[in-house]
Design an enzyme around this catalytic site. Structure first.
Site, short mmCIF file in Angstrom:
data_model
loop_
_atom_site.label_atom_id
_atom_site.label_comp_id
_atom_site.label_asym_id
_atom_site.label_seq_id
_atom_site.Cartn_x
_atom_site.Cartn_y
_atom_site.Cartn_z
N ARG A 224 0.87 -0.98 -0.03
CA ARG A 224 0.02 -0.09 -0.13
C ARG A 224 0.89 1.32 0.11
NH1 ARG A 224 -3.92 -1.50 4.93
NH2 ARG A 224 -1.99 -3.01 5.19
N LYS B 180 9.26 -0.83 2.68
CA LYS B 180 8.37 -0.13 3.40
C LYS B 180 9.29 0.61 4.57
CE LYS B 180 5.19 -1.83 5.86
NZ LYS B 180 3.66 -2.06 6.10
N GLN C 203 14.22 -13.73 4.46
CA GLN C 203 12.98 -14.57 4.41
C GLN C 203 12.46 -14.48 2.92
OE1 GLN C 203 9.38 -12.86 6.08
NE2 GLN C 203 8.50 -15.00 6.17
N GLU D 15 -7.53 -11.98 12.33
CA GLU D 15 -7.15 -11.19 11.54
C GLU D 15 -8.30 -10.57 10.87
OE1 GLU D 15 -3.92 -9.94 10.87
OE2 GLU D 15 -3.72 -11.14 12.70
N ASN E 254 1.23 1.48 7.14
CA ASN E 254 1.16 0.53 5.98
C ASN E 254 0.78 1.33 4.69
OD1 ASN E 254 0.78 -1.97 7.36
ND2 ASN E 254 -0.81 -0.81 8.20
N TYR F 229 29.07 36.94 -2.49
CA TYR F 229 29.41 35.52 -2.46
C TYR F 229 30.97 35.54 -1.87
CZ TYR F 229 31.15 30.80 -3.62
OH TYR F 229 31.72 29.66 -3.30
N ASN G 86 36.64 32.05 -6.66
CA ASN G 86 37.38 31.09 -6.08
C ASN G 86 37.48 29.84 -6.97
OD1 ASN G 86 34.68 30.43 -6.02
ND2 ASN G 86 34.78 29.26 -4.00
N ALA H 45 35.10 50.67 -5.04
CA ALA H 45 34.12 49.96 -5.65
C ALA H 45 34.19 49.53 -7.05
CB ALA H 45 32.82 51.14 -5.67
C1 UD1 Z 1 -0.01 -7.77 11.52
C2 UD1 Z 1 -0.74 -8.62 12.40
C3 UD1 Z 1 -2.15 -8.22 13.28
C4 UD1 Z 1 -1.69 -6.74 13.72
C5 UD1 Z 1 -0.86 -6.06 12.87
C6 UD1 Z 1 -0.30 -4.70 13.57
C7 UD1 Z 1 -0.18 -11.06 11.66
C8 UD1 Z 1 -0.72 -12.13 10.67
N1 UD1 Z 1 -0.99 -10.01 11.66
O1 UD1 Z 1 -0.77 -7.68 10.39
O2 UD1 Z 1 -2.63 -9.06 13.94
O3 UD1 Z 1 -3.00 -6.30 13.97
O4 UD1 Z 1 0.03 -6.53 12.15
O5 UD1 Z 1 0.33 -3.92 12.76
O6 UD1 Z 1 0.91 -11.11 12.30
N2 UD1 Z 1 6.52 -9.39 7.71
C9 UD1 Z 1 7.54 -10.21 7.45
N3 UD1 Z 1 7.26 -11.34 6.78
C10 UD1 Z 1 6.09 -11.75 6.23
C11 UD1 Z 1 5.01 -10.79 6.46
C12 UD1 Z 1 5.25 -9.76 7.38
O7 UD1 Z 1 8.59 -9.83 7.83
O8 UD1 Z 1 6.29 -12.75 5.67
C13 UD1 Z 1 6.48 -8.24 8.52
C14 UD1 Z 1 6.42 -6.84 7.92
O9 UD1 Z 1 7.70 -6.45 7.14
C15 UD1 Z 1 5.94 -5.98 8.87
C16 UD1 Z 1 5.38 -6.87 9.98
O10 UD1 Z 1 5.98 -8.21 9.73
O11 UD1 Z 1 6.92 -5.28 9.76
C17 UD1 Z 1 3.68 -7.04 9.85
O12 UD1 Z 1 3.35 -7.26 8.66
P1 UD1 Z 1 2.14 -6.83 7.76
O13 UD1 Z 1 2.05 -7.70 6.42
O14 UD1 Z 1 2.18 -5.36 7.85
O15 UD1 Z 1 1.05 -7.44 8.80
P2 UD1 Z 1 -0.47 -6.80 9.13
O16 UD1 Z 1 -1.39 -7.35 8.05
O17 UD1 Z 1 -0.64 -5.44 9.36
CA CA Z 2 1.24 -3.93 9.15
#
Ligand code: UD1
Ligand code: CA
Length: 459
Positions: free
Chosen positions: A17, A24, A75, A153, A226, A365, A385, A422
């Protein structure tokens, strides 16, 4: 006994987003990447291990952070927050508490995390927040006795569950020794086909491990980024907090809503800052400094009693006491001004040292120059300069008076007490104490007529 603390910072997600090619967590909040304050906060807890899980955007994230004492794990693919933590496990210790932080939740405070971690290694502690608008967050589901039974979720929630305003901030503390078993048992039978970290809650309960919620003191601590709209919202929250601290310290902010600090701003007593100023890097303002409206100050130290007039830009410089800078001045890197120096409108100073009581008040300057005490530099004067290949220095000794519209072709020295007429173009050293000028003859042509525009005839 203090338990060993592991910290995993999840930062692999794409941030769809944000609609950006930049990962991000590398978007800027108050001039720093989103993940930078999270790392600072993690370090402040003095953990034994910190591991950052990255993925989307490739090596940009580790390259941007690059600091000692932090391990990184990639990852790939990104299969959810549970899967992300699983990747970090080999890089963490085997016991104590594991704290999960998010790279996109930058405002979380050390004290809040301490409360979460000190709950100990025999429970799961989830940082929750009560939000006016819980849209997008996982909801905390409780039974009729108020015990947490799970986290759902938004995308998987029923209409009734979506009404719950208590949300999962994503930040939680877990018993390290249990994690390997729990994470390997996660399933991805949900709308997003992801392995959700919050799904460890029922696994913990089944193992007889207590699950409790810790409320963030202020809901804004737990806000995540987000979208660009949320990034802008968090920027404002951060800036309001910073302004509130400055007001507490006694700084006069004409409008605390119109102040931006992207770094640190240290102020002495009775400092006044007018509206729409931006402070970047490390800025120090001495007692009774006044900053006019619409100034940008980056990595600057300013001595007491100095006034910076509106629309001035100062970058990487040190300014002495009781100076008057601006309006519309530009002070560039490597400049050092002693006390009671006046730099006026449309004057640019670069990599120059100017000693006490000297003035360049209009349209000048001054570059790569060493200027003595009690020097007056006239309007329109320029140090030449640059010869097209190299930069050269100009030396102006004490008590020199330079008239208007003078070119000083460096390398050149103007001796102590000299006066420059001058319009002079000075290519050789000017001797001390003497008047030096270049001759330009003034000519009048009698009877000369200025050309007139041809009048157009009516058709
Ligand atoms: C997640 C939580 C949600 C919570 C919200 C708060 C889960 C399933 N959901 O949702 O309950 O309310 O955060 O902000 O945990 N990330 C990884 N690897 C992945 C997926 C995500 O490293 O495979 C990291 C993202 O970079 C981020 C964080 O985990 O920093 C959260 O991921 P995001 O996809 O933003 O989760 P939300 O849908 O916001
Ligand atoms: Ca998030």
């Amino acid at each position: 006994m203090k338990l060993p603390l592991n910290i995993a910072i999840l930062a692999a997600g794409k941030g769809k987003r944000m609609r950006s090619r930049l990962p991000k967590v590398l978007h800027l909040l108050a001039g720093r990447s989103l993940i930078a304050p999270v790392i600072d906060t993690a370090r402040a807890l003095r953990p034994t291990k910190i591991c950052v899980v990255y993925g989307h955007g490739g090596e940009q994230v580790p390259q941007a952070i690059r600091t000692a004492g932090i391990s990184f794990v990639r990852q790939e693919p990104q299969l959810g927050t549970g899967h992300a933590l699983q990747q970090a496990l080999p890089h963490l210790g085997k016991s104590g508490v594991t704290l999960v932080l998010y790279g996109d939740v930058p405002l979380i405070r050390v004290e809040t995390l301490r409360a979460l971690v000190t709950a100990g290694a025999n429970r799961v502690s989830i940082l929750t927040a009560e939000l006016e608008d819980p849209t997008g967050y996982g909801r905390i589901v409780r039974d009729k006795d108020g015990n947490i039974t799970g986290i759902v979720e938004e995308k998987d929630a029923s209409a009734v569950q979506r009404k719950i305003r208590e949300v999962n901030t994503g930040i939680m503390a877990l018993p390290t020794a249990r994690l390997a078993a729990w994470l390997s048992r996660l399933e991805n039978r949900n709308v997003q086909r992801e392995y959700y970290l919050p799904d460890v809650v029922p696994l913990a309960l089944a193992d007889g491990i207590a699950v409790n919620a810790v409320k963030a003191r202020d809901a804004w601590e737990a806000l995540g980024v987000n979208s660009k709209a949320q990034l802008a919202q968090l920027e404002r929250i951060y800036q309001r907090q910073y302004a509130a601290r400055l007001l507490d310290e006694g700084v006069t902010l004409i409008d605390p809503m119109r102040l931006d600090v992207r770094g640190s701003l240290k102020c002495g007593a009775d400092v006044v800052i007018d509206v729409n100023c931006v402070f970047e890097g490390a800025v120090k303002l001495g007692d009774q400094v006044e900053i006019g409206a619409h100034c940008v100050l980056r990595n600057v130290a300013i001595g007491p009693g100095t006034r910076v007039e509106p629309f001035t830009f100062i970058d990487d410089a040190s300014i002495g006491a009781n100076c008057r800078i601006g309006p519309y001045a530009r002070i560039r890197p490597g400049t050092r001004l002693a006390e009671d120096v006046h730099i006026g409108n449309f004057v640019e100073v670069k990599a120059s040292q100017i000693a006490a009581h000297s003035k360049a008040n209009h349209l000048a300057y001054v570059g790569d120059s060493t200027v003595g005490r009690n020097v007056n530099i006239g309007a329109g004067t320029i140090t030449c300069n640059y010869d097209g290949a190299r930069k050269h220095r100009t030396v102006i000794e004490d008590d020199v008076h330079i008239g208007s519209d003078v070119q000083l072709v460096a390398p050149v020295t103007v001796g102590k007490g000299a006066t420059i007429g001058a319009g002079a173009t000075i290519t050789k050293d000017a001797p001390p104490g003497e008047l030096t000028f270049t001759k330009k003859e003034q000519v009048t042509k009698p009877g000369w007529k200025r050309p007139k525009k041809q009048e157009r005839l009516e058709e």
